[in-house]
Design an enzyme around this catalytic site. Structure first.
Site, PDB file in Angstrom:
ATOM      1  N   ASP A  65       0.188   6.741  -3.757  1.00 53.80           N
ATOM      2  CA  ASP A  65      -1.002   6.304  -4.486  1.00 53.80           C
ATOM      3  C   ASP A  65      -1.435   7.295  -5.556  1.00 53.80           C
ATOM      4  O   ASP A  65      -1.648   6.923  -6.709  1.00 53.80           O
ATOM      5  CB  ASP A  65      -2.168   6.080  -3.514  1.00 53.80           C
ATOM      6  CG  ASP A  65      -2.124   4.703  -2.872  1.00 53.80           C
ATOM      7  OD1 ASP A  65      -1.247   3.906  -3.245  1.00 53.80           O
ATOM      8  OD2 ASP A  65      -2.965   4.431  -1.987  1.00 53.80           O
ATOM      9  N   HIS A  70       0.847  -1.187   0.000  1.00 54.73           N
ATOM     10  CA  HIS A  70       0.000   0.000   0.000  1.00 54.73           C
ATOM     11  C   HIS A  70       0.886   1.241   0.000  1.00 54.73           C
ATOM     12  O   HIS A  70       2.114   1.141   0.072  1.00 54.73           O
ATOM     13  CB  HIS A  70      -0.951  -0.001   1.199  1.00 54.73           C
ATOM     14  CG  HIS A  70      -2.099  -0.944   1.052  1.00 54.73           C
ATOM     15  ND1 HIS A  70      -3.098  -0.748   0.125  1.00 54.73           N
ATOM     16  CD2 HIS A  70      -2.400  -2.099   1.690  1.00 54.73           C
ATOM     17  CE1 HIS A  70      -3.968  -1.729   0.211  1.00 54.73           C
ATOM     18  NE2 HIS A  70      -3.579  -2.567   1.156  1.00 54.73           N
TER      19      HIS A  70
END
Length: 506
Positions: free
Chosen positions: A203, A173
């Site tokens: 991200d 992540h």
């Protein structure tokens, strides 16, 4: 054929509204649609996307999380026709960045579904896939296969660790990619553990935004070469010494010449024994074969060049390159821009809100002291590192003496670089944001940021209708790709696709 109604937004504030028609310029799209699906009209939102920068570009976005949907939304905001490929039999849609997209639901667990997706891919301009390394290849939908049938295809691969390296198949992540990039080690206050600033850096900045840039660059290059390419948008800097080599393409070239090589090898012994001249001829032919193979390999590597977007680390280039000038040479939380300096931090006000201070330059710092009613002559030097704790204590006490509104009134109109920390509920009502219409509302009244940057002649016109239900546009999309109603009904009955158009209208 049904159309999708989307309203543009205004760049000027209108009382009680945030929408109005924007005057638009040329009707020529920025990029030419591939001949395979050039059907006489532009495939964006029929009302006005023809005027936007990416009008006529058809994008297939395989449903994923966070970065890929953000990338797709950027493209849709600027006029591309973005079709999200969803799974069938999904209980809930978690894509909150589906603005302006269409949805087609395909069962990729069936061979028919895979074949259908392949047909859609080879008739599109861009494929955006967020899966781990090897997933698309196992489906027979890797770049090598698709680009054989559509050499103009731009194949964007948005992953955490990229398509090569020890971690390329690992889960991760934003916080993991940020940690591996080196940037997380620089984020946080002095004496405290590293702190990840939401999941924005890797991200969205290093992943979705950079991938969108890569796609636009590839579209621009295609207007000159006529060829597509693969975009390897990794959210981590893998410290590559060179761009990836597309191994699958190299193997394909080798296979192409394998049969010839076998035949030449079979005849090699007899030819050498029978005639020295023939042996030399054979050697020349083998050299020619190897040269042809080298040329073909080079050609295919050029056709499938990987743009290795280094994601989070690339976004952090300023931090890396500024160490040599003393801006980031101290420990975490002790530098000028990482909360170390008292003149670059946030302070709580008497009503529990906060003010942001960015008074770096000397002239701005003087304005800060003036607003705080502090005598510069009685204070340590601004750049005296050892005195920063004392300055922070004084600033904390002063800011705690008034409300956020009172401090805003004091610093508005000055060059102190002091602004209120606005909540989500406050942003659209702030005079500056209101005047620029920096935030827009959709048909349900939900608020979100306006697309950026603002183009003067072909501005973005975000769709303001509700986000699509999974499978809402299955029939419409398949019809546009040339499938008949009977074929669509057959696929739906077999569970290859899912249609939810009726549900979407309830």
């Amino acid at each position: 054929m049904s159309t999708k109604s989307c309203q543009p937004f205004t760049v000027a504030r209108i009382p009680n509204e945030i929408l109005a028609t924007v005057a638009l310029g040329s009707r020529t799209p920025a990029f030419t649609v591939a001949d395979s699906h050039s059907d006489g009209f532009y495939l964006g939102f029929r009302t006005s996307s023809v005027n936007m920068a990416l009008a006529g570009v058809r994008v297939l976005e395989l449903a994923g999380l966070a970065p890929a949907p953000f990338c797709g939304m950027i493209l849709a905001d600027f006029g591309a026709k973005v079709i999200r490929v969803d799974r069938t039999k999904v209980a809930m849609n978690v894509d909150t960045q589906a603005r302006g997209k269409q949805s087609v639901a395909i069962n990729l667990k069936t061979s028919e579904g895979v074949a259908l997706l392949k047909k859609l891919c080879v008739r599109s301009d861009v494929v955006l896939e967020p899966y781990r390394k090897g997933v698309m290849e196992k489906l027979g939908l890797g770049p090598q296969e698709l680009m054989k049938e559509n050499p103009r295809l731009i194949y964007a691969r948005l992953t955490g660790y990229g398509q090569s390296g020890a971690y390329s198949s690992a889960a991760g992540h934003d916080i993991n990619y940020l940690a591996m990039s080196g940037l997380l080690s620089r984020l946080g206050r002095s004496g405290e553990k590293p702190y990840a600033p939401l999941n924005l850096v890797a991200d969205f900045a290093g992943g979705g935004l950079t991938c969108a840039l890569g796609i636009v660059l590839a579209l621009l290059e295609r207007t000159k070469s006529g060829r597509g390419q693969v975009i390897d948008a990794s959210m981590l800097n893998e410290q590559k010494q060179r761009n990836n080599i597309l191994v699958a393409a190299r193997e394909s070239v080798e296979n192409q010449f394998e049969s010839e090589c076998v035949e030449w090898q079979k005849g090699r012994s007899s030819l050498i024994q029978s005639n020295e001249c023939l042996r030399e001829t054979l050697q020349d032919k083998e050299q020619e074969l190897e040269e042809n193979k080298r040329i073909m390999t080079t050609h295919i590597e050029g056709l499938h060049t990987y743009i290795v977007v280094e994601g989070a680390a690339y976004v952090g280039s300023f931090v890396w390159k500024s160490r040599s000038i003393g801006m980031w040479d101290r420990s975490r939380g002790e530098n000028m821009l990482d909360s170390g300096a008292p003149f670059y931090d946030t302070y709580e006000t008497s009503d529990g809100k906060h003010m942001a201070v960015g008074s770096v330059e000397p002239q701005f710092y003087r304005e800060l002291l003036k607003g705080l009613e502090l005598d510069a002559g009685q204070l340590p030097s601004q750049m005296s590192f050892s005195d920063w704790p004392e300055l922070r204590r004084l600033f904390t006490e002063r800011f705690a003496s008034k409300t956020q509104a009172e401090w805003s009134k004091i610093f508005d109109g000055t060059d102190a670089c002091v602004t209120p920390v606005l909540s989500f509920e406050q942003v659209s009502s702030h005079p500056h944001n209101r005047e620029r219409a920096s935030f827009i509302k959709d048909s349900r009244g939900d608020e979100s940021p306006r697309p950026a940057p603002v183009l003067s002649r072909t501005p973005a016109e975000p769709c303001l209708t509700p986000d699509p239900v999974i499978g809402e546009h299955t029939v419409e999309v398949l019809e546009e790709y040339g499938f008949t109603s009977a074929e669509i009904d057959q696929m739906q009955a077999a569970g290859v696709v899912e249609c939810n158009a009726v549900k979407a209208k309830l």
